[in-house]
Design a protein around this motif. Structure first.
Motif, PDB file in Angstrom:
ATOM      1  N   UNK B 175      -6.170 -55.587  49.624  1.00  0.00           N
ATOM      2  CA  UNK B 175      -7.341 -55.423  48.771  1.00  0.00           C
ATOM      3  C   UNK B 175      -7.396 -56.514  47.710  1.00  0.00           C
ATOM      4  N   UNK B 176      -6.263 -57.151  47.454  1.00  0.00           N
ATOM      5  CA  UNK B 176      -6.240 -58.194  46.445  1.00  0.00           C
ATOM      6  C   UNK B 176      -6.223 -57.670  45.028  1.00  0.00           C
ATOM      7  N   UNK B 177      -5.712 -56.450  44.842  1.00  0.00           N
ATOM      8  CA  UNK B 177      -5.649 -55.918  43.479  1.00  0.00           C
ATOM      9  C   UNK B 177      -4.238 -56.080  42.947  1.00  0.00           C
ATOM     10  N   UNK B 178      -4.156 -56.532  41.714  1.00  0.00           N
ATOM     11  CA  UNK B 178      -2.859 -56.742  41.083  1.00  0.00           C
ATOM     12  C   UNK B 178      -2.438 -55.448  40.394  1.00  0.00           C
ATOM     13  N   UNK B 179      -1.212 -54.993  40.645  1.00  0.00           N
ATOM     14  CA  UNK B 179      -0.732 -53.788  39.950  1.00  0.00           C
ATOM     15  C   UNK B 179      -0.096 -54.163  38.622  1.00  0.00           C
ATOM     16  N   UNK B 180       0.815 -55.101  38.681  1.00  0.00           N
ATOM     17  CA  UNK B 180       1.536 -55.460  37.462  1.00  0.00           C
ATOM     18  C   UNK B 180       1.918 -56.920  37.532  1.00  0.00           C
ATOM     19  N   UNK B 181       1.877 -57.567  36.394  1.00  0.00           N
ATOM     20  CA  UNK B 181       2.373 -58.943  36.325  1.00  0.00           C
ATOM     21  C   UNK B 181       3.169 -59.083  35.035  1.00  0.00           C
ATOM     22  N   UNK B 182       4.408 -59.509  35.160  1.00  0.00           N
ATOM     23  CA  UNK B 182       5.288 -59.566  33.997  1.00  0.00           C
ATOM     24  C   UNK B 182       5.903 -60.949  33.913  1.00  0.00           C
ATOM     25  N   UNK B 183       6.076 -61.408  32.681  1.00  0.00           N
ATOM     26  CA  UNK B 183       6.864 -62.624  32.459  1.00  0.00           C
ATOM     27  C   UNK B 183       8.115 -62.164  31.724  1.00  0.00           C
ATOM     28  N   UNK B 184       9.220 -62.032  32.451  1.00  0.00           N
ATOM     29  CA  UNK B 184      10.395 -61.389  31.866  1.00  0.00           C
ATOM     30  C   UNK B 184      11.244 -62.360  31.063  1.00  0.00           C
ATOM     31  N   UNK B 185      10.991 -63.656  31.143  1.00  0.00           N
ATOM     32  CA  UNK B 185      11.655 -64.662  30.320  1.00  0.00           C
ATOM     33  C   UNK B 185      13.161 -64.706  30.533  1.00  0.00           C
ATOM     34  N   UNK B 186      13.623 -64.232  31.645  1.00  0.00           N
ATOM     35  CA  UNK B 186      15.056 -64.387  31.937  1.00  0.00           C
ATOM     36  C   UNK B 186      15.227 -64.499  33.449  1.00  0.00           C
ATOM     37  N   UNK B 187      16.409 -64.852  33.833  1.00  0.00           N
ATOM     38  CA  UNK B 187      16.644 -65.064  35.256  1.00  0.00           C
ATOM     39  C   UNK B 187      16.457 -63.759  36.019  1.00  0.00           C
ATOM     40  N   UNK B 188      15.670 -63.809  37.066  1.00  0.00           N
ATOM     41  CA  UNK B 188      15.517 -62.634  37.928  1.00  0.00           C
ATOM     42  C   UNK B 188      15.949 -63.049  39.326  1.00  0.00           C
ATOM     43  N   UNK B 189      16.747 -62.238  39.928  1.00  0.00           N
ATOM     44  CA  UNK B 189      17.322 -62.673  41.197  1.00  0.00           C
ATOM     45  C   UNK B 189      16.758 -61.952  42.400  1.00  0.00           C
ATOM     46  N   UNK B 190      16.318 -60.709  42.213  1.00  0.00           N
ATOM     47  CA  UNK B 190      15.803 -59.995  43.383  1.00  0.00           C
ATOM     48  C   UNK B 190      14.863 -58.904  42.917  1.00  0.00           C
ATOM     49  N   UNK B 191      14.075 -58.414  43.860  1.00  0.00           N
ATOM     50  CA  UNK B 191      13.141 -57.336  43.550  1.00  0.00           C
ATOM     51  C   UNK B 191      13.076 -56.419  44.754  1.00  0.00           C
ATOM     52  N   UNK B 192      12.879 -55.156  44.493  1.00  0.00           N
ATOM     53  CA  UNK B 192      12.633 -54.250  45.614  1.00  0.00           C
ATOM     54  C   UNK B 192      11.763 -53.099  45.146  1.00  0.00           C
ATOM     55  N   UNK B 193      10.912 -52.643  46.048  1.00  0.00           N
ATOM     56  CA  UNK B 193      10.178 -51.417  45.787  1.00  0.00           C
ATOM     57  C   UNK B 193      11.116 -50.243  45.973  1.00  0.00           C
ATOM     58  N   UNK B 194      10.874 -49.160  45.249  1.00  0.00           N
ATOM     59  CA  UNK B 194      11.609 -47.934  45.549  1.00  0.00           C
ATOM     60  C   UNK B 194      10.856 -47.215  46.665  1.00  0.00           C
ATOM     61  N   UNK B 195      10.808 -45.867  46.643  1.00  0.00           N
ATOM     62  CA  UNK B 195      10.261 -45.134  47.795  1.00  0.00           C
ATOM     63  C   UNK B 195       8.858 -45.558  48.175  1.00  0.00           C
ATOM     64  N   UNK B 196       8.019 -45.943  47.183  1.00  0.00           N
ATOM     65  CA  UNK B 196       6.725 -46.524  47.517  1.00  0.00           C
ATOM     66  C   UNK B 196       6.331 -47.480  46.396  1.00  0.00           C
ATOM     67  N   UNK B 197       5.071 -47.882  46.380  1.00  0.00           N
ATOM     68  CA  UNK B 197       4.716 -48.958  45.465  1.00  0.00           C
ATOM     69  C   UNK B 197       4.641 -48.498  44.017  1.00  0.00           C
ATOM     70  N   UNK B 198       4.870 -47.216  43.755  1.00  0.00           N
ATOM     71  CA  UNK B 198       4.737 -46.738  42.383  1.00  0.00           C
ATOM     72  C   UNK B 198       5.924 -47.114  41.502  1.00  0.00           C
ATOM     73  N   UNK B 199       7.011 -47.519  42.098  1.00  0.00           N
ATOM     74  CA  UNK B 199       8.142 -47.977  41.293  1.00  0.00           C
ATOM     75  C   UNK B 199       8.749 -49.210  41.946  1.00  0.00           C
TER      76      UNK B 199
END
Lengths: 456, 535
Positions: B175-199
């Motif tokens: 759909x092209x909708x953005x849920x969240x965009x963050x600039x965390x200002x520190x090194x980030x190494x990995x990301x994963x969704x939990x059970x669904x896109x809500x976390x």
């Protein structure tokens, strides 16, 4: 020429056509699409078993009114809610169990205890007592008067009184004819219109006291009785004589004919067991039901013939599946004393128990069954859960949850003691056999120990 | 009385005689059982009402090869077993029939003749040939903030991306909708969704953080120190992380407790993958070993020397029930392993440019990102044993000029491969890599809010306990192996307590004698008949 096609899902096929429509679902039964299917199903089964135990609240209501122990109960034929009960104080109550009211309350219907009640037809009630009388009561008028919660009316007069010579222990009415049978030291058959018994039935050599008598439900001229001499006897009122008599190890306290299998007879025995006999083969019982830890005082079949209820001296009620001799459902409550009478309601959904504390209690026949309306979806969910429990009952955890019951400490200890004693006895027997000459004695099946003699 | 007996006879026999077969010669043939219509009027009247109505009977005939249980004497058990196997055979047949109902078709590239090669087909050509919806999958995201990693939700609808410098974004890419965009200002190494896109969870400089859909920080998991890789086990609700300290930690996201932490003793770990079919975590280490972990074992279930040099990437094939594992090493080789037999790789080849990310798709295509390009290999050739170190036939290739390529992810239920690199992310179309038919009960790309909530609750109810994780997931519900430790005396097991000899019954007394303590210490985990006897 290269042929290329890229997978794409048409949103129209997967989204609802119009707002408000259900979202279409799609299925793919490939096992790779369902990882951990088995583990998840087991989890669901475990949850189902836990849920069943969580919702197992069998007690529905208690009906008061008797001052002393409730000795006997009878349900009204062709009615779901009328049950009569008689007590040791001589009181006779007709309960409306759906409204939990008393339709009829006769205080002092008999001198001494009321030992038996049964319905003659839909508006007359028969009761017998140790005061050597059988009384016929009219219940129609009182139910019309709508005297709900009426106090004890000792002024109520019986329609007729049939005087006997000895104290009566039990009474049962013929299914279709205006006849009824009473048990005292002999079995007597009475006509409702005559004040003296029309025939006396007794086994020729018998000198015992008959404690209960019941007409067969299919062949209504056949009659069974149990006696103090550890016997049960079968009579035919057309030939007017006793046909068979079986002497058992211990005396029986109650008997009931199966409502669906005409030759099946259930006996509640003093030796903590219940027995069903197929009267075509009286040598051995067809099934032994073992779980009570004291004498079984009363028993009844469910109207479907697939379940039975028994109440015992150990203050518990047990609900059995027909043909399954162990691990029944156990009902107990803190203030319930010795259970002297139990009965199923005509819709097989409830069980009534009358106990020494003078209360009649209503229990659900299936402890975790939901009362009230069940929607189709809910019904489907219940059936799915039942299937899961059945399928996973061999799993240690699921089985343990659905099997274990909390029982009062005295009952638990008594069961433990009983098990130890029986085991010790068995071990002793084994040792004895091991140290005698080979083949001297053979182990005897439990079923074959029950009947001492069969007489005709 | 006789009339009563007749009624009983019509309904059933007196008693089922228990037959004990001493020898088979006495066994009567089964044909002697009564056949043909009975003339009993009562029986006939009853049988009409006791049989199952025609509409409720099973219509399909039972299949032929149903096991016979004639060796079982208990007739009730025999009937039950036969009924069960008939039903399961019927179920299998019905499942086979249901395959006809699968509507969608798998994507493909087909060539005519030997001269045409699938790998010569470029992305422009594929995108042109793809339908309007499918062509949307070909995308280039140009983003600042270092090499990117990405992760899809299980239904393939949402994508989370994280840049090395701390740029985190989650969005619904269709759909092209953005849920969240963050600039965390520190090194980030990995990301994963939990059970669904809500976390979603992000492995940041020091700790793992959990954010909700809108990017609100919910939890800081202080026990996960300097995490490098994250995995979420959806059916167990476990978030697994591994970090620079070399600890593998499992956090239960339904209860919040840190379940267990395993010390790998193999130093900093940069490589983690999960096997979706048995929830075993695969770790690749700096010294070239690959270890397989479950929460209930303090040591690896399998330990394997896979490469000479650090392991760079691991992936487990979801299309073959987790049977194959692929590893890539810094030494420039890619190896495919059979998870049932660890003696040597099934197939190995060397790549240009050293070390590469790899990932298996749902349909079993293996994407390997090395040097400046992504190569995709297709299924039968990479899994057939082949001794020589020769590159298997290439299926597709796509050059990406922004080195290094740091992550490759296939989108579930789509023919899309997302490659993360220094300049952002590129999505590439790989026909035939995605499973065309999804199951709404498991993962539905088109699910609405209510279905998502429903699935969340159902998932929590069906949460599998973490101690159920084992290499063989089918052990649940199968027969238990015979116990190794038993109370057997003289080869006779399971003697009830009352039947034990007196000495044995008194054996529990005097447990604390020094000799016995010594012997017990000796006996630890060892079943030595001598020690048992002396005890």
């Amino acid at each position: 020429m290269v042929k290329i096609s890229v997978l794409q899902h048409a949103p129209a096929a997967h989204l609802p056509q119009r707002p408000g429509d259900p979202t279409p679902t799609s299925r793919n039964l490939d096992p790779l699409m369902h990882p951990f299917a088995r583990a998840r199903e087991r989890m669901r089964a475990l949850n189902a078993a836990k849920m069943e135990r969580m919702f197992a609240k069998p007690f529905v209501a208690g009906l008061e009114g008797h001052v002393d122990a409730v000795e006997t109960m009878a349900r009204k034929p062709e009615s779901l809610d009328m049950v009569a009960s008689g007590s040791w104080d001589g009181g006779l109550i007709l309960h409306d169990i759906s409204r939990r009211t008393r339709v009829l309350h006769v205080d002092g219907a008999h001198q001494g205890k009321v030992s038996g009640v049964c319905f003659a037809d839909s508006d007359r009630l028969l009761s017998c007592g140790v005061d050597r009388n059988v009384k016929l009561w009219n219940i129609r008028s009182s139910s019309d008067d709508d005297q709900n919660e009426a106090g004890p009316s000792s002024g109520q007069k019986p329609l007729s009184v049939f005087p006997g010579k000895t104290a009566f222990n039990s009474i049962d009415h013929h299914r279709s004819d205006p006849l009824f049978a009473t048990a005292s030291n002999i079995v007597q058959v009475w006509d409702e219109t005559k004040s003296a018994p029309i025939s006396n039935l007794t086994f020729p050599t018998s000198t015992e006291t008959i404690s209960a008598v019941r007409f067969n439900l299919s062949e209504s001229s056949v009659l069974a009785s149990i006696g103090s001499d550890r016997t049960f006897t079968l009579y035919d009122i057309r030939t007017g004589k006793a046909e068979r008599r079986v002497v058992m190890q211990m005396r029986s306290n109650s008997l009931a004919w199966s409502p669906t299998f005409p030759t099946l007879l259930l006996l509640a025995s003093e030796d903590h067991n219940l027995y069903t006999f197929d009267i075509r083969a009286l040598k051995t019982p067809s099934q032994i039901y073992k779980a009570h830890v004291a004498a079984v005082m009363s028993c009844d079949w469910s109207p479907t013939g697939t379940e039975l209820v028994s109440g015992g001296w150990d203050r518990t009620i047990r609900i059995w599946k027909e043909g399954v001799g162990t691990a029944p459902e156990v009902y107990h409550t803190k203030r319930m004393q010795r259970v002297t009478s139990t009965i199923y309601t005509a819709d097989a959904r409830y069980v009534l128990s009358g106990s020494d504390d003078g209360n009649v209690r209503i229990w659900k026949a299936h402890a975790s069954e939901k009362l009230g309306i069940v929607t189709a979806r809910e019904r489907a969910a219940i059936e799915y859960r039942d299937t899961l429990k059945e399928r996973w009952k061999m799993d240690a955890q699921v089985g343990k949850v659905s099997r274990s019951r909390h029982i009062p400490k005295p009952v638990y200890k008594a069961a433990q003691l009983k098990r130890t004693m029986l085991e010790a006895r068995q071990v002793k027997e084994e040792r004895r056999r091991k140290h005698t000459r080979a083949g001297e004695t053979k182990p005897k099946a439990e079923r074959k120990k029950v009947v001492v003699a069969e007489q005709t | 009385m006789d009339a009563l007996f007749a009624k009983g006879d019509a309904l059933g026999p007196v008693q089922k005689r228990r037959r004990i077969y001493k020898d088979d010669s006495k066994r009567r043939p089964e044909a002697t059982s009564k056949a043909g219509p009975s003339h009993d009027r009562t029986l006939n009247s009853v049988s009409l009402h006791t049989s199952v109505p025609k509409s409720l009977r099973q219509t399909s005939p039972p299949s032929e090869n149903i096991p016979k249980y004639s060796h079982i004497q208990d007739s009730k058990l025999r009937t039950k077993l036969t009924r069960q196997s008939v039903q399961s055979a019927r179920n299998r047949a019905l499942v086979k029939d249901a395959e006809l109902l699968l509507a969608e078709e798998v994507g493909l590239i087909e060539v005519e003749g030997d001269l045409e090669k699938t790998w010569r087909v470029g992305q422009d050509e594929v995108a042109q040939a793809a339908g309007q919806e499918a062509a949307k999958g070909r995308k280039e995201w140009t983003l600042d903030g270092g090499p990117y990693r990405s992760r899809y939700t299980r239904n393939g609808r949402h994508l989370a991306v994280v840049g090395k410098k701390g740029h985190v974004a989650t969005f619904d890419w269709q759909a092209g909708t953005l849920h969240a965009e963050l600039q965390l200002q520190e090194t980030c190494r990995d990301i994963t969704f939990l059970h669904d896109h809500s976390h979603f969870a992000v492995a940041q400089q020091k700790y793992v953080y959990i954010y909700d859909r809108d990017g609100v920080e919910l939890h800081r998991l202080k026990s996960h120190i300097e995490p490098t890789r994250l995995e979420f086990l959806p059916y167990h609700w476990l978030l697994a992380s591994v970090g620079n300290a070399g600890y593998l930690k499992y956090q239960d996201t339904s209860t919040g407790q840190l379940l267990v932490e395993h010390r790998t003793k193999l130093g900093a770990c940069n490589t983690m993958a999960q096997n979706v079919h048995n929830a075993v975590i695969h770790l690749g280490h700096q010294n070239g070993t690959v270890t397989l972990w479950t929460p209930n074992l303090p040591h690896p279930a399998v330990r394997l020397l896979a490469h000479l040099g650090p392991v760079v990437s691991i992936s487990v094939d979801p299309s073959a029930g987790g049977r194959y594992m692929a590893t890539a090493g810094q030494d420039g080789t890619v190896k495919v392993w059979d998870c049932r037999n660890w003696k040597g790789a099934v197939r190995q080849w060397s790549t240009r440019g050293g070390g590469g990310e790899l990932e298996w798709s749902q349909k079993g295509a293996l994407a390997v990102a090395t040097g400046g390009s992504v190569n995709v290999y297709s299924k039968p050739s990479i899994q057939t044993p082949f001794a020589a170190t020769v590159t298997p036939p290439l299926y597709l290739t796509h050059p990406i000029p922004h080195r290094p390529l740091t992550s490759v992810r296939f989108c579930p239920f789509h023919d899309i491969l997302t490659v993360g690199h220094t300049a952002g992310l590129s999505s590439v179309l790989v026909p035939g890599s995605g499973e065309p038919n999804f199951d709404s009960a498991e993962a539905d790309p088109f699910e609405n809010k209510r279905a998502r909530r429903e699935r969340e609750v159902k998932g929590l109810l069906d949460k599998i306990q973490p101690d159920m994780i084992a290499l063989d997931p089918e052990f649940i519900g199968s027969l238990a192996p015979p116990p190794k430790l038993s109370t057997a005396i003289d080869g006779q097991a399971d003697i009830p307590f009352a039947r034990l000899p007196r000495l044995e019954r008194l054996r529990m007394r005097g447990k604390n004698k020094s000799m016995k303590r010594f012997l017990r210490k000796q006996r630890k985990n060892v079943i030595d008949p001598r020690a048992v006897r002396a005890f």
